[in-house]
Design an enzyme around this catalytic site. Structure first.
Site, PDB file in Angstrom:
ATOM      1  CE1 TYR A  89      -3.167  -2.836   0.060  1.00 20.40           C
ATOM      2  CE2 TYR A  89      -4.307  -1.667   1.793  1.00 20.40           C
ATOM      3  CZ  TYR A  89      -4.265  -2.690   0.871  1.00 20.40           C
ATOM      4  OH  TYR A  89      -5.321  -3.560   0.748  1.00 20.40           O
ATOM      5  CE  LYS A 102       0.252 -17.491  -3.489  1.00 19.49           C
ATOM      6  NZ  LYS A 102      -0.574 -18.691  -3.469  1.00 19.49           N
ATOM      7  CG  ASP A 127      -3.336 -19.765  -1.829  1.00 18.16           C
ATOM      8  OD1 ASP A 127      -2.625 -19.690  -0.796  1.00 18.16           O
ATOM      9  OD2 ASP A 127      -2.920 -20.274  -2.881  1.00 18.16           O
ATOM     10  CG  ASP A 163      -7.719  -4.069   3.049  1.00 17.72           C
ATOM     11  OD1 ASP A 163      -8.782  -4.041   3.685  1.00 17.72           O
ATOM     12  OD2 ASP A 163      -7.444  -3.243   2.159  1.00 17.72           O
ATOM     13  CG  ASP A 169     -13.405  -6.412   4.476  1.00 17.42           C
ATOM     14  OD1 ASP A 169     -13.276  -5.848   5.574  1.00 17.42           O
ATOM     15  OD2 ASP A 169     -13.651  -5.798   3.425  1.00 17.42           O
TER      16      ASP A 169
END
Ligand code: NAD
Length: 367
Positions: free
Chosen positions: A145, A196, A228, A252, A256
């Protein structure tokens, strides 16, 4: 002795001011009930600040936050400001720089499924019958970000392309990992680190550093999941998770997901903290333009954010617990805003303001 705290309030846009009004009711009860001196000052942020000062994050707001012991934030953004260049829009121009200025390197989001609301979860009842309690610890001011270079460019053949840079320093990973392990010591003592590492260099470093930090906390069990796989396991077996430690981007998304399986975004508080006890507390959702101005938004996310504020920044655990208990009892007694209302006949629909008043009443009488 009367305790003193300074609180900056940034209500923002959309449903922000509506739910903040209910939060202020709660703060008024707390002041009286627990003999606190709360010095509350309100500042403009987001679209309303653009309208008044031409910028989403005016200097007066930054100074107000820097002078406070904690910040209570509503939400920013809305269609009215969508025509502006993206870097001037409320979320990008207010929240992102504010996190950086206040050095809020950690975001924590609590996704708790209350037993009285387990039917709201989109997951099968055999998965969520016993509820779950997940805390997502997300690195907030590093990673993709904020990495530079960033932006859209044209190459020598006049082809347009875009670039974001994912970068993590070892020290950034160390401090967030330390935070996750510390907080796990007060919970069920389990950390799941998400990366990852089969593809990304930043993830390989992330995993090495998390393993190094873990050596200082032998009582905490640690496992690693690729992002994943983590997204699948959270849905398959949310009870397996306690603290989930994530880099910025993965946090992020997964926070959610964890929120969604509780049933409503209107119930989810969050906190962004720095090294000292300073923090910014806000509902996990946004400004919800589709329901703003209708007095139907759920104020519980904001009210539980106040509970987190008293826990993490003001270290008043009895007050934090009293707020949370009042919310749980109001829900147990069947009171609902529209987003958590079902066809169950025992439920009573309340507006935003009536829900705020109901929780305040319960809080007044909380033991
Ligand atoms: P959103 O969270 O605002 O809304 C998503 C859905 O959740 C909507 O249907 C909304 O009605 C519902 N919802 C959210 N909070 C609720 C509450 N308290 N009670 C009941 N229902 C609730 O996300 P979005 O629609 O993607 O974004 C809308 C605006 O909010 C955009 O301008 C976005 O940039 C901004 N935003 C701001 C923040 C922030 O201030 N931290 C975060 C996310 C989005």
């Amino acid at each position: 002795m009367i305790k003193k705290f300074k609180l900056a309030i940034l209500a923002g846009d959309g449903i922000g001011p509506e739910v903040m009004e209910e939060g202020i009711k709660i703060l008024e009860v707390i002041k009286k009930k627990f003999m606190l001196k709360l010095d509350i000052k309100e500042y403009l942020v987001g679209g309303v600040a653009i309208d008044k000062f031409g910028t989403a994050l005016p200097k007066s707001t930054i100074d107000g936050c820097l002078n406070a012991d904690a910040v209570l934030f509503g939400s920013v953004g809305g269609d009215k400001w969508k025509h502006l260049p993206v870097e001037q829009q409320p979320e990008r121009a207010a929240l992102l720089p504010l996190r950086k200025i206040l050095n809020l390197f950690v975001n924590i989001r609590s996704s708790k499924l209350y037993s009285s609301l387990s039917h709201l979860s989109p997951l099968k009842s055999k998965i969520v019958n016993n509820g779950f309690d997940i805390l997502c610890v997300r690195e907030l001011i590093g990673g993709i970000y904020y990495g530079i270079p960033k932006g859209q460019k044209m190459d020598n053949y006049k082809r347009r392309y875009a670039v974001d840079t994912s970068i993590y320093y070892e020290e950034e990973i160390t401090r967030i990992a330390n935070f996750a392990f510390e907080i796990a010591t007060f919970r069920r003592k389990k950390v799941t680190s998400v990366d990852k590492a089969n593809v990304l260099e930043t993830s390989i470093l992330w995993r090495e550093v998390v393993n190094k930090v873990a050596k200082k906390y032998p009582e905490i069990s640690l496992n690693h999941l690729y992002v994943d796989n983590a997204s699948m396991q959270i849905i398959k077996n949310p009870m397996d998770f306690d603290v989930i430690l994530c880099p910025n981007l993965f946090g992020d998304i997964l926070s959610d997901e964890c929120g969604m399986i509780t049933g409503s975004i209107g119930m989810l508080p969050s906190a962004s903290l720095n090294k000292s006890k300073f923090g910014l507390y806000e509902p996990a959702g946004g400004s919800a333009p589709d329901i703003s101005g209708k007095n139907i938004a759920n104020p519980i996310a904001l009210i539980l954010s106040i509970s987190m504020l008293f826990k993490y920044s003001f270290e008043q655990l009895n007050i934090a617990d009293a707020i949370e208990s009042s919310v749980i009892n109001v829900l147990k007694d069947g009171y609902r805003t529209f987003d958590i209302l079902t066809t169950n006949t025992n439920e009573k629909l309340l507006s935003t303001s009536s829900m705020g008043s109901k929780i305040s009443d319960y809080l007044k009488h909380e033991e």
